[in-house]
Design a protein around this motif. Sequence first.
Motif, PDB file in Angstrom:
ATOM      1  N   TYR A 154       0.814  -1.219   0.000  1.00 59.41           N
ATOM      2  CA  TYR A 154       0.000   0.000   0.000  1.00 59.41           C
ATOM      3  C   TYR A 154       0.846   1.268   0.000  1.00 59.41           C
ATOM      4  CZ  TYR A 154      -5.026  -0.597  -0.128  1.00 59.41           C
ATOM      5  OH  TYR A 154      -6.321  -0.781  -0.564  1.00 59.41           O
ATOM      6  N   GLU A 183      -8.953   7.942  -7.106  1.00 53.75           N
ATOM      7  CA  GLU A 183      -9.658   7.634  -5.852  1.00 53.75           C
ATOM      8  C   GLU A 183      -8.897   8.286  -4.711  1.00 53.75           C
ATOM      9  OE1 GLU A 183      -9.479   3.409  -4.985  1.00 53.75           O
ATOM     10  OE2 GLU A 183      -7.450   3.266  -5.789  1.00 53.75           O
ATOM     11  N   ILE A 210     -16.403  -2.135  -3.170  1.00 50.43           N
ATOM     12  CA  ILE A 210     -17.680  -2.826  -2.981  1.00 50.43           C
ATOM     13  C   ILE A 210     -18.727  -1.828  -2.466  1.00 50.43           C
ATOM     14  CG2 ILE A 210     -18.764  -4.602  -1.514  1.00 50.43           C
ATOM     15  CD1 ILE A 210     -16.021  -6.161  -2.119  1.00 50.43           C
ATOM     16  N   THR A 211     -18.297  -0.880  -1.659  1.00 50.77           N
ATOM     17  CA  THR A 211     -19.206   0.178  -1.207  1.00 50.77           C
ATOM     18  C   THR A 211     -19.602   1.047  -2.401  1.00 50.77           C
ATOM     19  OG1 THR A 211     -17.806   0.179   0.762  1.00 50.77           O
ATOM     20  CG2 THR A 211     -19.526   1.864   0.652  1.00 50.77           C
ATOM     21  N   THR A 247     -15.645   0.574   2.891  1.00 48.01           N
ATOM     22  CA  THR A 247     -16.196  -0.365   3.872  1.00 48.01           C
ATOM     23  C   THR A 247     -16.212   0.232   5.270  1.00 48.01           C
ATOM     24  OG1 THR A 247     -15.567  -2.275   2.583  1.00 48.01           O
ATOM     25  CG2 THR A 247     -15.742  -2.612   4.944  1.00 48.01           C
TER      26      THR A 247
HETATM   27  N1  PMP Z   1      -9.920   2.406  -2.612  1.00 45.95           N
HETATM   28  C1  PMP Z   1      -8.919   1.952  -1.854  1.00 45.95           C
HETATM   29  C2  PMP Z   1      -7.522   2.263  -2.225  1.00 45.95           C
HETATM   30  C3  PMP Z   1      -9.188   1.165  -0.708  1.00 45.95           C
HETATM   31  O1  PMP Z   1      -8.204   0.697   0.049  1.00 45.95           O
HETATM   32  C4  PMP Z   1     -10.539   0.883  -0.383  1.00 45.95           C
HETATM   33  C5  PMP Z   1     -10.866   0.021   0.802  1.00 45.95           C
HETATM   34  N2  PMP Z   1     -10.576   0.615   2.017  1.00 45.95           N
HETATM   35  C6  PMP Z   1     -11.549   1.425  -1.194  1.00 45.95           C
HETATM   36  C7  PMP Z   1     -11.202   2.147  -2.309  1.00 45.95           C
HETATM   37  C8  PMP Z   1     -13.000   1.152  -0.902  1.00 45.95           C
HETATM   38  O2  PMP Z   1     -13.297  -0.177  -1.193  1.00 45.95           O
HETATM   39  P1  PMP Z   1     -14.464  -0.962  -0.437  1.00 45.95           P
HETATM   40  O3  PMP Z   1     -15.690  -0.159  -0.639  1.00 45.95           O
HETATM   41  O4  PMP Z   1     -14.510  -2.272  -1.118  1.00 45.95           O
HETATM   42  O5  PMP Z   1     -14.075  -1.023   1.000  1.00 45.95           O
END
Ligand code: PMP
Length: 284
Positions: A154, A183, A210-211, A247
Motif C-alpha cells: 500500500y 480515488e 464494494i461500497t 467499507t
Molecule cells: N480504494 C482503496 C484504495 C481502498 O483501500 C478501499 C478500501 N478501504 C476502497 C477504495 C473502498 O473499497 P471498499 O468499498 O470495497 O471497502
Amino acid sequence: MNQIYLNGKIVSREQAVVSVYDHGFLYGNGIFEGIRIYNGKVFLLGEHLTRLYESARHLDLVIPMALPALAKAVEETVTANNKKEGYIRLVISRGVGNLGLDPRKTTTPQVIIIVDDISIYPEETYEKGMEIITASTTKNLPNAINPRIKSLNYLNNILAKLEANRAGVPEAIMLNHLGEVAECTADNIFLVKNGTLATPAVHCGILEGITRNTVMALARKENLSVRECVLTRHDVYIADECFLTGTAAEVVPVVRCDGRPIGTGVPGKITRLLGERYRAFARL
Ligand code: PMP
C-alpha cells in the motif's frame, strides 16, 4: 480478547504470529480484504471473497482453500469473537520463503482472519463533512501495479496519506498518470453535479470498491443517474456535492478540496440521502 484464525486454527492474539521470512512481510507479497460485521452478520462476504480470489489470480497466488471453505472460516472466526459490530481483516500472504523475491521459493500461502473493533471517523465528520486535498503522488500505473489488486503493498497510498497528514486533512485525492481523478487513499470518490452522480471508471486506475458498487445500485434505485467516467480536478472544484465511499467509512461527505468549498460548503442532499440509504441497507 481477540481470537484469530491462522491457517486453520483459532488462536489467541499472542499466538497469532507469522515468520519474518514470510514474503508478505519481506516484499508486501499478498492480498487482503476489509469487511464489516453489522448486527452480527458479515456484510457482502461473497463480494469481498470474489474480489480476494480475483486479486489472487492476478498475482498467480493460489489461496490454499476453496471459496466456500474460506467463507465458513470467516463466519466461524466472527462467532468465536462474539462480535455484533466490527471489522474483519482477511489476509493472504505469499508464505514463508528465503530472502530472494522469487515466489516459487515460498511455501503455502498463510490465511489469516482478524476480527476487531471498527475504527471510523467521528460522527461530526458525517454531519459537517470533511476537507481533503489533492496529493502530488501519482496513482500506480495500471500496467505497473494495477490498483484493482487489493494487495499488501500500500506504499503508493501511504505516500498520499503522508501528504494528507502534513496538510492536516483526513484524506487525499490521488490522480492517475493522466491527471485524471482516480480515488482517495482508502476510499472511492463520487461527485454530484446537477442531480447526476459521477465516479471514476475502473479503467482510471481504482480499486473497484464494494461500497462504491453498492452506492451506485442504491442511487439507481432512487432514480438517480450514475456515470462511471473520466473526471478531472476541474470536475471536483465545480461539483455541487462530493462524497467518499468505503467499507469502514461508508458514505462520508466532502465539503472542501484544495481550499475550495464544494457546492455550498456543507454536506449535500444527495450525499445525505445515499448515506442514510447505505446505513439502512447495511443493517437490514
Ligand atoms: N480504494 C482503496 C484504495 C481502498 O483501500 C478501499 C478500501 N478501504 C476502497 C477504495 C473502498 O473499497 P471498499 O468499498 O470495497 O471497502
